[in-house]
Scaffold this motif. Structure first.
Motif, PDB file in Angstrom:
ATOM      1  N   ALA A   1      14.431   0.947 -14.230  1.00  0.00           N
ATOM      2  CA  ALA A   1      15.007   0.272 -15.384  1.00  0.00           C
ATOM      3  C   ALA A   1      15.986  -0.803 -14.971  1.00  0.00           C
ATOM      4  O   ALA A   1      16.289  -1.706 -15.735  1.00  0.00           O
ATOM      5  N   LEU A   2      16.473  -0.682 -13.760  1.00  0.00           N
ATOM      6  CA  LEU A   2      17.498  -1.629 -13.326  1.00  0.00           C
ATOM      7  C   LEU A   2      16.920  -2.794 -12.536  1.00  0.00           C
ATOM      8  O   LEU A   2      17.621  -3.706 -12.156  1.00  0.00           O
ATOM      9  N   THR A   3      15.632  -2.736 -12.278  1.00  0.00           N
ATOM     10  CA  THR A   3      15.041  -3.779 -11.452  1.00  0.00           C
ATOM     11  C   THR A   3      14.916  -5.083 -12.239  1.00  0.00           C
ATOM     12  O   THR A   3      14.555  -5.090 -13.410  1.00  0.00           O
ATOM     13  N   VAL A   4      15.198  -6.124 -11.505  1.00  0.00           N
ATOM     14  CA  VAL A   4      15.159  -7.438 -12.141  1.00  0.00           C
ATOM     15  C   VAL A   4      13.723  -7.908 -12.271  1.00  0.00           C
ATOM     16  O   VAL A   4      12.893  -7.668 -11.392  1.00  0.00           O
ATOM     17  N   LYS A   5      13.408  -8.554 -13.354  1.00  0.00           N
ATOM     18  CA  LYS A   5      12.117  -9.228 -13.511  1.00  0.00           C
ATOM     19  C   LYS A   5      12.394 -10.720 -13.576  1.00  0.00           C
ATOM     20  O   LYS A   5      13.077 -11.192 -14.479  1.00  0.00           O
ATOM     21  N   GLY A   6      11.845 -11.406 -12.608  1.00  0.00           N
ATOM     22  CA  GLY A   6      12.169 -12.817 -12.496  1.00  0.00           C
ATOM     23  C   GLY A   6      11.475 -13.666 -13.545  1.00  0.00           C
ATOM     24  O   GLY A   6      10.430 -13.304 -14.079  1.00  0.00           O
ATOM     25  N   THR A   7      12.068 -14.796 -13.826  1.00  0.00           N
ATOM     26  CA  THR A   7      11.484 -15.704 -14.809  1.00  0.00           C
ATOM     27  C   THR A   7      11.362 -17.116 -14.281  1.00  0.00           C
ATOM     28  O   THR A   7      10.820 -17.988 -14.946  1.00  0.00           O
ATOM     29  N   CYS A   8      11.887 -17.348 -13.085  1.00  0.00           N
ATOM     30  CA  CYS A   8      11.923 -18.704 -12.555  1.00  0.00           C
ATOM     31  C   CYS A   8      10.510 -19.169 -12.221  1.00  0.00           C
ATOM     32  O   CYS A   8       9.712 -18.406 -11.681  1.00  0.00           O
ATOM     33  N   GLN A   9      10.189 -20.404 -12.562  1.00  0.00           N
ATOM     34  CA  GLN A   9       8.841 -20.909 -12.326  1.00  0.00           C
ATOM     35  C   GLN A   9       8.779 -21.921 -11.190  1.00  0.00           C
ATOM     36  O   GLN A   9       7.730 -22.435 -10.864  1.00  0.00           O
ATOM     37  N   GLU A  10       9.882 -22.227 -10.604  1.00  0.00           N
ATOM     38  CA  GLU A  10       9.874 -23.215  -9.526  1.00  0.00           C
ATOM     39  C   GLU A  10       9.321 -22.591  -8.256  1.00  0.00           C
ATOM     40  O   GLU A  10       9.620 -21.446  -7.924  1.00  0.00           O
ATOM     41  N   ILE A  11       8.525 -23.384  -7.561  1.00  0.00           N
ATOM     42  CA  ILE A  11       7.904 -22.856  -6.358  1.00  0.00           C
ATOM     43  C   ILE A  11       8.862 -22.925  -5.190  1.00  0.00           C
ATOM     44  O   ILE A  11       8.938 -22.011  -4.378  1.00  0.00           O
ATOM     45  N   GLU A  12       9.599 -23.978  -5.137  1.00  0.00           N
ATOM     46  CA  GLU A  12      10.509 -24.174  -4.017  1.00  0.00           C
ATOM     47  C   GLU A  12      11.883 -23.636  -4.400  1.00  0.00           C
ATOM     48  O   GLU A  12      12.353 -23.856  -5.517  1.00  0.00           O
ATOM     49  N   LYS A  13      12.468 -22.927  -3.479  1.00  0.00           N
ATOM     50  CA  LYS A  13      13.817 -22.420  -3.761  1.00  0.00           C
ATOM     51  C   LYS A  13      14.552 -22.232  -2.458  1.00  0.00           C
ATOM     52  O   LYS A  13      14.022 -21.671  -1.504  1.00  0.00           O
ATOM     53  N   ARG A  14      15.754 -22.710  -2.446  1.00  0.00           N
ATOM     54  CA  ARG A  14      16.562 -22.555  -1.236  1.00  0.00           C
ATOM     55  C   ARG A  14      17.086 -21.131  -1.149  1.00  0.00           C
ATOM     56  O   ARG A  14      17.342 -20.491  -2.158  1.00  0.00           O
ATOM     57  N   PHE A  15      17.273 -20.702   0.073  1.00  0.00           N
ATOM     58  CA  PHE A  15      17.788 -19.337   0.254  1.00  0.00           C
ATOM     59  C   PHE A  15      19.309 -19.340   0.155  1.00  0.00           C
ATOM     60  O   PHE A  15      19.974 -20.197   0.725  1.00  0.00           O
ATOM     61  N   LEU A  16      19.785 -18.408  -0.603  1.00  0.00           N
ATOM     62  CA  LEU A  16      21.236 -18.237  -0.693  1.00  0.00           C
ATOM     63  C   LEU A  16      21.510 -16.742  -0.736  1.00  0.00           C
ATOM     64  O   LEU A  16      20.968 -16.033  -1.570  1.00  0.00           O
ATOM     65  N   ARG A  17      22.335 -16.322   0.165  1.00  0.00           N
ATOM     66  CA  ARG A  17      22.614 -14.885   0.204  1.00  0.00           C
ATOM     67  C   ARG A  17      23.316 -14.472  -1.081  1.00  0.00           C
ATOM     68  O   ARG A  17      24.283 -15.109  -1.493  1.00  0.00           O
ATOM     69  N   LEU A  18      22.804 -13.439  -1.691  1.00  0.00           N
ATOM     70  CA  LEU A  18      23.370 -13.015  -2.972  1.00  0.00           C
ATOM     71  C   LEU A  18      24.762 -12.432  -2.761  1.00  0.00           C
ATOM     72  O   LEU A  18      24.985 -11.633  -1.853  1.00  0.00           O
ATOM     73  N   THR A  19      25.643 -12.854  -3.612  1.00  0.00           N
ATOM     74  CA  THR A  19      26.978 -12.246  -3.577  1.00  0.00           C
ATOM     75  C   THR A  19      27.230 -11.458  -4.850  1.00  0.00           C
ATOM     76  O   THR A  19      28.286 -10.890  -5.046  1.00  0.00           O
ATOM     77  N   SER A  20      26.264 -11.468  -5.733  1.00  0.00           N
ATOM     78  CA  SER A  20      26.419 -10.706  -6.974  1.00  0.00           C
ATOM     79  C   SER A  20      25.036 -10.221  -7.381  1.00  0.00           C
ATOM     80  O   SER A  20      24.062 -10.465  -6.677  1.00  0.00           O
ATOM     81  N   ALA A  21      24.978  -9.574  -8.490  1.00  0.00           N
ATOM     82  CA  ALA A  21      23.677  -9.102  -8.951  1.00  0.00           C
ATOM     83  C   ALA A  21      22.768 -10.300  -9.198  1.00  0.00           C
ATOM     84  O   ALA A  21      23.230 -11.360  -9.612  1.00  0.00           O
ATOM     85  N   PRO A  22      21.478 -10.121  -8.897  1.00  0.00           N
ATOM     86  CA  PRO A  22      20.573 -11.260  -9.052  1.00  0.00           C
ATOM     87  C   PRO A  22      20.411 -11.678 -10.512  1.00  0.00           C
ATOM     88  O   PRO A  22      20.484 -10.857 -11.418  1.00  0.00           O
ATOM     89  N   ASP A  23      20.190 -12.957 -10.667  1.00  0.00           N
ATOM     90  CA  ASP A  23      20.016 -13.494 -12.010  1.00  0.00           C
ATOM     91  C   ASP A  23      18.524 -13.727 -12.234  1.00  0.00           C
ATOM     92  O   ASP A  23      17.896 -14.494 -11.502  1.00  0.00           O
ATOM     93  N   PRO A  24      17.945 -13.088 -13.224  1.00  0.00           N
ATOM     94  CA  PRO A  24      16.493 -13.210 -13.423  1.00  0.00           C
ATOM     95  C   PRO A  24      16.033 -14.651 -13.575  1.00  0.00           C
ATOM     96  O   PRO A  24      14.905 -14.978 -13.216  1.00  0.00           O
ATOM     97  N   SER A  25      16.869 -15.494 -14.063  1.00  0.00           N
ATOM     98  CA  SER A  25      16.432 -16.867 -14.294  1.00  0.00           C
ATOM     99  C   SER A  25      16.286 -17.639 -12.989  1.00  0.00           C
ATOM    100  O   SER A  25      15.736 -18.731 -12.966  1.00  0.00           O
ATOM    101  N   THR A  26      16.801 -17.105 -11.919  1.00  0.00           N
ATOM    102  CA  THR A  26      16.626 -17.791 -10.642  1.00  0.00           C
ATOM    103  C   THR A  26      15.695 -17.023  -9.723  1.00  0.00           C
ATOM    104  O   THR A  26      15.514 -17.385  -8.575  1.00  0.00           O
ATOM    105  N   VAL A  27      15.122 -15.967 -10.225  1.00  0.00           N
ATOM    106  CA  VAL A  27      14.207 -15.169  -9.415  1.00  0.00           C
ATOM    107  C   VAL A  27      12.785 -15.477  -9.854  1.00  0.00           C
ATOM    108  O   VAL A  27      12.488 -15.540 -11.042  1.00  0.00           O
ATOM    109  N   ARG A  28      11.926 -15.686  -8.852  1.00  0.00           N
ATOM    110  CA  ARG A  28      10.545 -16.056  -9.186  1.00  0.00           C
ATOM    111  C   ARG A  28       9.671 -14.812  -9.297  1.00  0.00           C
ATOM    112  O   ARG A  28       9.779 -13.909  -8.477  1.00  0.00           O
TER     113      ARG A  28
END
Lengths: 418, 798
Positions: free
Chosen positions: B509-536
């Motif tokens: 229930a706590l797993t994020v479901k991503g919504t981001c549609q961009e193919i390219e994404k730079r890597f950034l180490r997460l410092t907080s809980a992931p944001d679904p809008s930036t997860v593909r």
């Protein structure tokens, strides 16, 4: 199981509680120890377990009397553990036992003398054994086995309780050994290092002071660690200590020690008598010893090569001596070259110290080992480099020129130079 | 009356811990900075003899608060609490004048007086009553609401209310007076209280503390959300923070109807009732007696002996107060020798220093939580046990309240639209309420005790998480985070008491479901809980992988992209063939450029994935794994385990066979075999071996220089050490033959070379044996590979 009446169950439980209370009041460590040994399957504990399953409200019995209720925190979870153990639910049995042990440790911490060490030993042992069984149960249910790991950290805590100035410190080595067993089983041997460091450097510990039983176990495990590190002199020293101090009647233990000591001795050039191998059922080393004696590379390779005789090889891999045995190859080469040298000497003593590379290649061919000149040259170079052979190799003429004095120096207890 | 006779003796022996005790109690002394005013003029008047009063007061108060029906503060009334607060504060100065005639008569209060500012010059004096002061803030929570509530509910009584409050300020003072007796090391405490001071309505500072203490991964969105939530009910932030708790109206303040001369009848009745409860339990009787003494002494000192409504005064809850006592009176440094030995009575004599230290360390926050906790514990003397066991070791006792508190804090933070207070508080007061009610209703029979205990579990475990989960879903994703945060919090905090809570976490229930549609994404180490809008999501990740595989850009770019893909997979907990493919791709790329660190990461993940039964290039990577262990980690144990893990099938595999052969060559130092294998390596085995070549060549050179005499031809060395055709092929025009390369290499390593009479270059073995050395790599960079140098990267990407 015969029908067990409520009354009888009640009697058994109170009987146990009385014995428990007595053991503590009279500081009778041995009796207390017996009361904790779940996995010993002793008749009295088994019948207690049955009684507990009949008489479900044992906790009330504990609480009823002041005499019992004061150690309810130990006994109540212990009862639960025993019950679960009897019913074959080992995971829960372990969990409850750890709880009981935890409560016991809290008390043990406060006892000045080490009278309860025997009981503590049993607890440390039970913790490990129950954890192992619980893990087996977990694994068979497809869950991740994690109890042994937990037992490891619990015993680490117990070690902390014992590592003090008081008389209880002599118990520390026993717990250390149980920890070794856990770490070796889990394959996390690097965790041993911290315990070893505190045993060997802490001033409170005097190694000679520990019980001989624990000293032997400790030396066995640290010796094994040295085998893994390929530090053969140290391994030899530790395992030899274990061997000489081990009780002669414990043949299984002696066999375990020899299993590691023999490869170590082999790699420093000391071969065991055939009788020893037979006496302790270590025939898997027969071929290897034979290969070393004869310079029979083929025999050594077949002993270590994985063909039909998989079992032995896997055994070597598991125990960790495979790599040690593999390193014996150079000694076998040395033996082979020495044989060639001796034969040449018999034929023509004046030219004996010059061994042609071709001859070696030919000898290897007889052993059905195909190696080209370059490779054999390389082996010779390594033999000279590692001081298994004195002399030099003349590349132009492809001849090994051996020293006239002691061309094949014996290792004499020293390891092959690396 | 026993209590009255012995009362005098108490201050010296029993009440050293005054401040702490009162902290954990509920009586209000929120205006601690009143204290300096008093010291000047009344110090002699209120000697240590009056000390017990405060102590006592709380016992009266607890049951009063919780036995009475509660009236929760309606939303929207909060502003009144602030008013009430300032009201109380201002009332105090006048009280000091009024004290000599301690009565219950309402003092005329100048209501609109501004709260006296905390004078900084008073610091030295502050240091003394620190414990009490921090306790005061604590008490504020408990106290203001009810009193203020009375304002609301009974508008006719405001003056009484004030008088009561003024009384509390006396107590506060008295308590402060006693502080010097016990509090030797108040300095740390003082600091804490000073912390609170600057924000005179102490609550905001609490909140600040709370927030700062929180370990929840704070996503900025959560925080903003929380702020929003609060803003809903409250207009300005600080007011929102100072929300009072739901109030349990204290009806205790009633006008006394009669003033008997000696002990009032009602008091006798009260005492009788109290003792009646513990008829058959001697220990409890004793304890009860002790409390009665305290109550009465206090009442006398306070002058309320006759004014109190003893008839309507509920009986104190013995265990509650006792556990409070023991919690703070018992020195955490020394615990009873064994819990199996007879337990000592409450240790009144224990050093108060430790107690006050504790106060200092944790602020009054803990105490409140602790208090609430212990209140729910049990209703009989058996709570001695509990409290004793809670004190097991000083460090533990120090840790535990902290832990528990975190839950409360967590709940408090995530719970943004609760009108009156944080959830934790509410919950606690609820539990306290229940246990208080229980204590009043029941004799401490076993049955009842069990009931209350089971209640405790219900409340303690079931309830708190519930509160978090029943939050309105005001912001979908954010809500998820808070859930996760609180779940994490629970798992952390309840480890000892409630394993179920840990197991109950529903990670799905706590797993994020991503919504981001961009193919390219730079890597950034997460410092907080992931944001679904930036997860593909998975399908986009597949495209991204293809993009990377076909990309012509350099490794750094690809590595970055792959890492971000990996991250997205991880946070969405996708573990399937795509995951394997991504890791395999990354591992291969890393190998090609010799990025061993990255390769190892991928490799270890792959091992796990394969072991889960997900298909992939198992053999290929088994071989890589072997090579990696052999050539780079040189860990015998790892090598043995990975070797013994190989199946027969695997050993037949070409790549694995090759790896095993390499291992044999390396362990025996057989450089000839090594370089033969180097040339015939399948897959990317060469790449891994590449990293070992230098070392092997050096070893070989050393070996040869020692065992060969007099010379070795360079051509031979170049041939067996794999120089000849390793790099000569691809370099086009600038062909460097293997021989030249070998020559250069040998020179670089300090070999001495000679030319023999046929003109062929030879290695002078004897001379070289002492001169060979391993040169420092010229192109050394921090991360071990020149191709990863920043300048290079910038040059290539720009």
């Amino acid at each position: 199981m015969a029908y067990l009446s409520m009354g009888e169950s009640h009697r058994r439980i109170t009987d146990y509680l009385n014995r428990f209370a007595d053991a503590i009041n009279y500081q009778d460590g041995d009796s207390l120890a017996r009361l904790f040994s779940v996995s010993s399957d002793s008749p009295s504990l088994l019948s207690l377990a049955d009684a507990l399953n009949v008489f479900q409200d044992a906790n009330r019995l504990i609480k009823q009397s002041e005499k019992f209720s004061q150690f309810g925190e130990v006994v109540a979870p212990f009862f639960r553990s025993l019950q679960c153990y009897r019913l074959g639910n080992l995971v829960d049995a372990y969990g409850a036992f750890e709880k009981a042990s935890n409560a016991f440790i809290q008390e043990f911490r406060n006892w000045e003398s080490g009278w309860a060490l025997e009981a503590l030993y049993v607890i440390a042992y039970e913790i490990r054994v129950l954890a192992e069984r619980a893990d087996r149960e977990l694994a068979s249910n497809g869950k991740s086995p994690e109890k042994l790991k937990g037992a490891g950290s619990f015993l680490m805590k117990v070690f902390g309780v014992l590592a003090g100035k008081g008389p209880k410190r002599v118990g520390a080595l026993y717990v250390t050994c149980q920890l070794f067993k856990i770490y070796f089983k889990l394959g996390t041997v690097n965790l041993c290092r911290s315990v070893i460091r505190s045993i060997e450097t802490a001033r409170i510990f005097d190694f000679e002071e520990f019980p001989i039983r624990d000293k032997v176990t400790y030396m066995y495990y640290t010796g094994r660690l040295e085998v893994l590190n390929e530090n053969f002199p140290a391994a030899d020293q530790k395992l030899s200590y274990a061997l000489t101090h081990c009780c002669l009647s414990k043949e299984a233990n002696i066999r375990m020690i020899l299993k590691y000591l023999i490869p170590v001795k082999l790699s420093i050039g000391i071969l065991p008598k055939k009788q020893l191998l037979e006496n302790y059922d270590l025939v898997e080393y027969n071929n290897i010893v034979e290969a070393l004696k004869r310079g029979d590379l083929r025999l050594l390779r077949s002993a270590l090569q994985e063909n039909e005789d998989q079992y032995v090889v896997i055994l070597f891999l598991r125990s960790g001596v495979y790599l040690v045995l593999e390193k014996l190859e150079l000694q076998v080469y040395q033996r082979l070259l020495k044989k060639i040298y001796i034969i040449q000497k018999q034929k023509d003593p004046s030219k004996a110290h010059q061994v042609k590379l071709e001859v070696i290649v030919k000898a290897l061919k007889w052993l059905e080992i195909e190696m080209d000149l370059d490779e054999v040259e390389c082996i010779v170079a390594i033999l000279i480099y590692k001081n298994l052979m004195k002399g030099y190799f003349a590349h132009k003429s492809k001849v090994v020129v051996l020293s006239k004095q002691d061309p094949f120096p014996k290792l004499n207890g020293k390891p092959v130079a690396s | 009356m026993l209590g009255l006779h012995t009362a005098g003796g108490y201050p010296s022996s029993g009440y050293n811990n005054q401040p702490t005790a009162s902290n954990s109690g509920s009586y209000a002394n929120y205006t601690s900075y009143q204290y300096p005013n008093y010291t000047s003029d009344t110090s002699s008047a209120y000697g240590s003899g009056s000390a017990p009063t405060t102590f006592q007061q709380q016992y009266k108060q607890w049951p009063e608060y919780y036995s009475q029906t509660e009236v929760t503060c309606a939303p929207g009334t909060e502003h009144l609490s602030a008013a009430g607060n300032s009201n109380h504060g201002s009332s105090l100065p006048s009280v000091s004048g009024g004290y000599p005639t301690p009565t219950n008569q309402p003092q005329p209060q100048p209501l609109p007086l501004p709260p006296p500012p905390p004078p900084p010059s008073l610091n030295p004096t502050w240091s003394q009553p620190g414990g009490a002061a921090s306790g005061a803030h604590d008490n504020y929570w408990n106290q203001t609401a009810p009193s203020f509530q009375t304002h609301l509910a009974a508008p006719t009584q405001p003056l009484y209310q004030n008088s009561l409050d003024s009384k509390t300020s006396y107590e506060n003072f008295q308590e402060l007076k006693t502080a010097p007796q016990g509090q030797n090391s108040q300095y740390p405490v003082y600091q804490v209280s000073q912390n609170y001071q600057p924000t005179s309505p102490t609550v905001p500072s609490f909140d600040a503390r709370r927030v700062s203490k929180l370990q929840i991964p704070t996503n900025p969105r959560i925080a903003s959300n929380a702020a929003l939530g609060i803003a809903k009910t409250e207009k300005d932030g600080s007011a929102a923070n100072s929300l009072p708790r739901p109030a349990y109206v204290s009806v205790a303040v009633q006008k006394p109807k009669d003033k008997p001369t000696m002990y009032p009848k009602s008091l006798c009745g009260y005492v009788e009732r109290a003792f009646g409860r513990y008829k058959d339990d001697d220990k409890k009787r004793e304890a009860c007696e002790a409390f009665m003494k305290e109550i009465i002494t206090e009442a006398i000192a306070e002058g309320t002996l006759y004014t109190r409504d003893w008839d309507s005064m509920p009986l104190f809850t013995l265990p509650d107060s006792h556990s409070v006592n023991t919690n703070y009176k018992k020195s955490p440094i020394r615990r009873s020798k064994s819990r199996w030995e007879p337990l000592p009575e409450v240790k009144m004599l224990d050093k108060p220093v430790s107690a006050s230290n504790e106060t200092g360390k944790f602020g009054s926050w803990d105490k409140r939580t602790f208090n609430g906790y212990s209140a729910t514990k049990d209703n009989s003397l058996s709570s001695f046990r509990f409290s004793a066991s809670q004190q097991k070791t000083p460090s533990k006792s120090a840790q535990r309240p902290m832990k528990r508190q975190r839950i409360v804090n967590g709940a408090g933070l995530t719970n943004n639209d609760d009108d009156a207070s944080s959830d934790g508080d509410k919950d606690q007061s609820l539990t306290a309420y229940y246990s208080g009610a229980m204590a009043l209703a029941d004799n401490p029979e076993e049955k009842k005790r069990r009931e209350s205990r089971s209640k405790r579990f219900e409340r303690g475990q079931g309830h708190r998480p519930d509160i978090n989960y029943f939050k309105p879903k005001n912001a979908g994703p954010a809500n998820l985070y808070t859930k996760r945060a609180s779940a994490l919090m629970l798992s952390k905090s309840f480890d000892d008491s409630a394993n179920q809570a840990v197991e109950d976490i529903d990670w799905d229930a706590l797993t994020v479901k991503g919504t981001c549609q961009e193919i390219e994404k730079r890597f950034l180490r997460l410092t907080s809980a992931p944001d679904p809008s930036t997860v593909r999501p998975e399908d986009v990740l597949e495209k991204a992988l293809l993009m990377v595989q076909n990309s012509q850009k350099n490794y750094l770019y690809k590595c970055d992209q792959l890492k971000s893909i990996r991250q997205d997979l991880t946070v969405q907990r996708i573990r399937n063939q795509l995951t394997v493919k991504v890791y395999e791709t990354h591992a291969r790329l890393a190998m090609e450029v010799g990025d061993l660190a990255e390769f190892n990461q991928c490799q270890s993940q792959l091992q796990i994935l394969y072991s889960e039964g997900i298909e992939g290039c198992l053999m290929e990577f088994a071989a890589y794994n072997l090579l990696c262990v052999i050539l780079h980690s040189n860990n015998k144990r790892d090598l043995l385990t990975s070797m013994s893990r190989l199946t027969q099938e695997a050993k037949e595999d070409g790549a694995v066979k090759h790896a095993l052969a390499v291992r044999a060559a390396v362990t025996s130092g057989n450089y000839v075999a090594f370089f033969k294998l180097y040339k015939s390596a399948p897959n990317l085995n060469t790449c891994l071996m590449d990293l070992y070549v230098k070392k092997m060549r050096y070893q070989a050179a050393v070996c040869m220089s020692k065992s060969y005499r007099p010379t070795v031809p360079i051509s031979y060395i170049s041939q067996i050490l794999g120089f000849s055709n390793a790099t000569a092929e691809g370099n086009g025009e600038k062909v460097l033959t293997g021989l030249d390369e070998c020559l250069e290499w040998l020179k670089a390593h300090g070999a001495s070379l000679i030319t023999d009479n046929t003109g062929e270059m030879q290695l002078d073995a004897k001379a070289s044996s002492s001169t060979l050395f391993m040169p420092e790599p010229e192109d050394a960079v921090a991360h071990g590979d020149s191709s990863l140098a920043v300048n290079d990267f910038l040059a290539r990407t720009s």
